[in-house]
Design an enzyme around this catalytic site. Structure first.
Site, PDB file in Angstrom:
ATOM      1  N   CYS A  46     -11.741  -0.545  -8.497  1.00  0.00           N
ATOM      2  CA  CYS A  46     -12.104  -0.616  -6.931  1.00  0.00           C
ATOM      3  C   CYS A  46     -11.098   0.532  -6.121  1.00  0.00           C
ATOM      4  CB  CYS A  46     -12.320  -1.752  -6.437  1.00  0.00           C
ATOM      5  SG  CYS A  46     -13.555  -2.591  -7.149  1.00  0.00           S
TER       6      CYS A  46
HETATM    7  C1  BEZ Z   1     -11.814  -3.455 -10.987  1.00  0.00           C
HETATM    8  O1  BEZ Z   1     -12.313  -2.828 -10.041  1.00  0.00           O
HETATM    9  O2  BEZ Z   1     -10.879  -2.884 -11.543  1.00  0.00           O
HETATM   10  C2  BEZ Z   1     -12.773  -4.310 -11.989  1.00  0.00           C
HETATM   11  C3  BEZ Z   1     -13.329  -5.339 -11.036  1.00  0.00           C
HETATM   12  C4  BEZ Z   1     -14.209  -6.258 -11.567  1.00  0.00           C
HETATM   13  C5  BEZ Z   1     -14.293  -6.044 -12.939  1.00  0.00           C
HETATM   14  C6  BEZ Z   1     -13.846  -5.197 -13.860  1.00  0.00           C
HETATM   15  C7  BEZ Z   1     -12.970  -4.331 -13.179  1.00  0.00           C
END
Ligand code: BEZ
EC number: 1.11.1.27
Length: 221
Positions: A46
């Site tokens: 994110c």
């Molecule tokens: C991420 O943004 O890295 C992430 C968020 C939820 C699950 C897997 C990755």
């Protein structure tokens, strides 16, 4: 995405955001809009996505598209996370150039069909998937994409898609595979040859194919 289909009026939801409380339609005004959701604040993928969105925010602005993100945490968390995002871009201290919606109760995530059942937080609650909605100036949904939490999006593709949406909203054309602005486009099948000749003074070229059907019609918009 249950409930919300292409061409539907996008819900005029109210929400708290990093720029205060908004009513979505008022936030959009007469502009195009893009709403992109994120599973959680302070997560690695994110953060790379938000940082990319911030880096290319001028490209959305150029196209008259208002940006807004959503994640299932509070405004306070979003404000702290925004600092990390801008630091990741080596722009510590600069503000994130678009707001983030706080959906800590997951109300919008449920309303807009954004939950990813395979990815859960420490309490076992589902996280939001990576949704993108593009909304037209008429407040209708023009595009939606839905990626799982584990796959980051390509924001250059979102710009390409917006270029196609904005062009095809104006002209009776469709954009072929991997189209980029400046490339030839295709005349939509519902136009007759005579209509196409009138609408496209730059000319229409038709690719001959074994079927003999004249449906592969290209023009320069
Ligand atoms: C991420 O943004 O890295 C992430 C968020 C939820 C699950 C897997 C990755």
């Amino acid at each position: 995405m249950p409930g919300l289909l292409l061409g539907d009026e996008f819900p005029n939801f109210e929400a708290d955001t990093t720029i205060g409380r908004i009513k979505f339609h008022d936030f959009l005004g007469g502009s195009w809009g893009i709403l992109f959701s994120h599973p959680k604040d302070f997560t690695p993928v994110c953060t790379t996505e938000l940082a990319c969105a911030a880096r290319i925010s001028d490209e959305f602005k150029k196209r008259g598209v208002k940006m807004i993100a959503l994640s299932i945490d509070s405004v306070e968390d979003h404000r702290h996370w925004s600092k990390d995002v801008m630091a990741f871009n080596s722009e510590a201290g600069s503000p994130l150039p678009f707001p983030i919606i706080a959906d800590d109760k997951r109300e919008l995530a449920v309303q807009l069909g954004m939950l990813d059942p395979d990815e859960r937080d420490k309490e076992g609650l589902p996280l939001t998937a990576r949704c993108v909605f593009v909304i037209g100036p008429d407040k209708k949904m023009k595009l939606s994409i839905l990626y799982p939490a584990t796959t980051g999006r390509n924001f250059d593709e979102l710009l390409r898609v917006i270029d196609s949406l904005q062009l095809t909203a104006q002209k009776k054309v469709a954009t072929p595979v991997d189209w980029k602005p400046g490339d030839k486009v295709m005349v939509i099948p519902s136009l007759s040859e005579a209509e196409a000749a009138t609408l496209f003074p730059n000319g229409v070229t038709t690719k001959e194919v074994p079927s003999g059907k004249k449906y592969l019609r290209f023009t320069q918009p």
